[in-house]
Scaffold this motif. Structure first.
Motif, PDB file in Angstrom:
ATOM      1  N   THR A  88     -21.262 -28.635  14.236  1.00 26.65           N
ATOM      2  CA  THR A  88     -21.450 -29.983  15.114  1.00 26.65           C
ATOM      3  C   THR A  88     -20.548 -30.900  14.380  1.00 26.65           C
ATOM      4  OG1 THR A  88     -23.294 -30.518  13.435  1.00 26.65           O
ATOM      5  CG2 THR A  88     -23.701 -29.466  15.359  1.00 26.65           C
ATOM      6  N   GLU A  89     -20.284 -32.057  14.892  1.00 28.79           N
ATOM      7  CA  GLU A  89     -19.458 -32.999  14.138  1.00 28.79           C
ATOM      8  C   GLU A  89     -19.902 -33.138  12.720  1.00 28.79           C
ATOM      9  OE1 GLU A  89     -18.238 -36.581  16.277  1.00 28.79           O
ATOM     10  OE2 GLU A  89     -18.245 -35.485  18.173  1.00 28.79           O
ATOM     11  N   ASP A 109     -30.799 -20.350  11.144  1.00 23.64           N
ATOM     12  CA  ASP A 109     -31.939 -21.257  11.772  1.00 23.64           C
ATOM     13  C   ASP A 109     -32.257 -22.652  11.209  1.00 23.64           C
ATOM     14  OD1 ASP A 109     -31.930 -19.020  13.729  1.00 23.64           O
ATOM     15  OD2 ASP A 109     -33.517 -18.192  12.725  1.00 23.64           O
ATOM     16  N   ARG A 110     -32.145 -22.383   9.733  1.00 25.99           N
ATOM     17  CA  ARG A 110     -32.313 -23.724   9.081  1.00 25.99           C
ATOM     18  C   ARG A 110     -31.109 -24.693   9.364  1.00 25.99           C
ATOM     19  NH1 ARG A 110     -33.831 -20.044   4.960  1.00 25.99           N
ATOM     20  NH2 ARG A 110     -31.973 -20.458   3.731  1.00 25.99           N
ATOM     21  N   MET A 111     -30.020 -24.168   9.462  1.00 28.88           N
ATOM     22  CA  MET A 111     -28.739 -25.099   9.474  1.00 28.88           C
ATOM     23  C   MET A 111     -28.827 -25.554  10.944  1.00 28.88           C
ATOM     24  SD  MET A 111     -25.866 -22.932   7.448  1.00 28.88           S
ATOM     25  CE  MET A 111     -24.336 -24.356   7.804  1.00 28.88           C
ATOM     26  N   VAL A 112     -29.338 -24.971  11.919  1.00 27.24           N
ATOM     27  CA  VAL A 112     -29.533 -25.276  13.231  1.00 27.24           C
ATOM     28  C   VAL A 112     -30.533 -26.402  13.300  1.00 27.24           C
ATOM     29  CG1 VAL A 112     -30.189 -24.705  15.584  1.00 27.24           C
ATOM     30  CG2 VAL A 112     -28.746 -23.242  14.484  1.00 27.24           C
ATOM     31  N   SER A 113     -31.496 -26.229  12.573  1.00 26.41           N
ATOM     32  CA  SER A 113     -32.544 -27.535  12.647  1.00 26.41           C
ATOM     33  C   SER A 113     -32.027 -28.575  11.970  1.00 26.41           C
ATOM     34  CB  SER A 113     -33.900 -26.857  11.945  1.00 26.41           C
ATOM     35  OG  SER A 113     -33.817 -26.600  10.775  1.00 26.41           O
ATOM     36  N   LEU A 138     -26.416 -28.708  11.716  1.00 25.03           N
ATOM     37  CA  LEU A 138     -24.993 -28.594  11.047  1.00 25.03           C
ATOM     38  C   LEU A 138     -24.177 -27.763  11.798  1.00 25.03           C
ATOM     39  CD1 LEU A 138     -26.330 -27.858   7.388  1.00 25.03           C
ATOM     40  CD2 LEU A 138     -24.871 -30.024   8.295  1.00 25.03           C
ATOM     41  N   ILE A 139     -24.948 -26.964  12.891  1.00 23.06           N
ATOM     42  CA  ILE A 139     -24.264 -25.991  13.596  1.00 23.06           C
ATOM     43  C   ILE A 139     -25.380 -25.756  14.944  1.00 23.06           C
ATOM     44  CG2 ILE A 139     -23.181 -24.562  12.006  1.00 23.06           C
ATOM     45  CD1 ILE A 139     -25.405 -22.632  11.934  1.00 23.06           C
ATOM     46  N   LEU A 168     -20.622 -22.274   7.035  1.00 23.26           N
ATOM     47  CA  LEU A 168     -19.374 -23.428   7.448  1.00 23.26           C
ATOM     48  C   LEU A 168     -18.067 -23.241   7.231  1.00 23.26           C
ATOM     49  CD1 LEU A 168     -21.463 -26.797   6.980  1.00 23.26           C
ATOM     50  CD2 LEU A 168     -21.108 -25.845   9.158  1.00 23.26           C
ATOM     51  N   LEU A 169     -17.808 -22.485   6.188  1.00 20.71           N
ATOM     52  CA  LEU A 169     -16.188 -22.284   5.923  1.00 20.71           C
ATOM     53  C   LEU A 169     -15.870 -21.220   6.884  1.00 20.71           C
ATOM     54  CD1 LEU A 169     -13.944 -22.037   3.862  1.00 20.71           C
ATOM     55  CD2 LEU A 169     -15.037 -19.986   2.782  1.00 20.71           C
ATOM     56  N   THR A 170     -16.664 -20.200   7.491  1.00 20.01           N
ATOM     57  CA  THR A 170     -15.989 -19.531   8.331  1.00 20.01           C
ATOM     58  C   THR A 170     -16.100 -19.959   9.799  1.00 20.01           C
ATOM     59  OG1 THR A 170     -16.906 -17.489   7.238  1.00 20.01           O
ATOM     60  CG2 THR A 170     -16.587 -17.194   9.608  1.00 20.01           C
ATOM     61  N   VAL A 171     -17.106 -20.882  10.078  1.00 22.56           N
ATOM     62  CA  VAL A 171     -17.121 -21.764  11.328  1.00 22.56           C
ATOM     63  C   VAL A 171     -16.222 -22.425  11.459  1.00 22.56           C
ATOM     64  CG1 VAL A 171     -18.898 -22.780  12.731  1.00 22.56           C
ATOM     65  CG2 VAL A 171     -20.024 -20.990  11.638  1.00 22.56           C
ATOM     66  N   VAL A 172     -16.030 -23.363  10.534  1.00 13.39           N
ATOM     67  CA  VAL A 172     -15.040 -24.398  10.848  1.00 13.39           C
ATOM     68  C   VAL A 172     -13.747 -23.971  10.913  1.00 13.39           C
ATOM     69  CG1 VAL A 172     -14.053 -26.507   9.576  1.00 13.39           C
ATOM     70  CG2 VAL A 172     -16.619 -26.293   9.615  1.00 13.39           C
ATOM     71  N   ARG A 173     -13.421 -22.912  10.078  1.00 11.86           N
ATOM     72  CA  ARG A 173     -11.994 -22.265  10.154  1.00 11.86           C
ATOM     73  C   ARG A 173     -11.734 -21.523  11.301  1.00 11.86           C
ATOM     74  NH1 ARG A 173     -10.664 -20.820   3.855  1.00 11.86           N
ATOM     75  NH2 ARG A 173     -10.282 -23.029   3.086  1.00 11.86           N
TER      76      ARG A 173
END
Length: 142
Positions: free
Chosen positions: A99-100, A74-78, A81-82, A42-47
């Motif tokens: 995601t929000e 894949d776990r984060m998608v389920s 979170l993303i 999330l650090l990379t994605v959110v920034r």
């Protein structure tokens, strides 16, 4: 002391300092809604612009193997979170978007984790921190 000996001592000290600080700060994730690895994604994605990053860029920033990152994503998608979508510019690649809920969860933890980092790094003054940043960026080729 030879240049080689000094290089080895500097490397060992850098490695041990990072390891010890990381071990102290891993407790920031105790009881959190996301793991340290999920936080790193999330650090990379959110920034990133529009909270969207290429999977290959996320993988490049992680300290785990590409297959492990793929399973984590894949776990984060389920978990919501993303999201993951095909990269229109690279048919083999994927785009990850926070995601929000993922962005909110990240920001909540980032606030407390940031305080923890600042506390640990407060042993250095501003000039020392600037020097450390310059040296680590130089080692990384930035």
């Amino acid at each position: 002391m030879t240049d080689r000996q000094l290089a080895l001592q500097a490397w060992e000290s850098l490695f041990r300092a990072q390891h010890e600080l990381f071990a102290e700060m891993i407790t920031d994730f105790d009881g959190a809604d996301i793991t340290q690895a999920e936080y790193d994604v999330l650090l990379t994605v959110v920034r990133s612009c529009d909270m969207t990053a290429r999977l290959r860029d996320v993988t490049a920033n992680m300290l785990i193997s590409q297959p492990s990152v793929s399973r984590l994503v894949d776990r984060m998608v389920s978990r919501g979170l993303i999201t993951k979508a095909a990269d229109p510019e690279d048919g083999r690649g994927s785009l990850l978007t926070a995601t929000e809920d993922g962005a909110r969860t990240f920001r909540v933890l980032a606030t407390s984790h940031g305080r923890s980092i600042a506390e640990k790094m407060s042993k250095l003054d501003a000039d020392e921190l600037a020097t450390l940043l310059a040296l680590t960026e130089k080692l990384r080729g930035l």
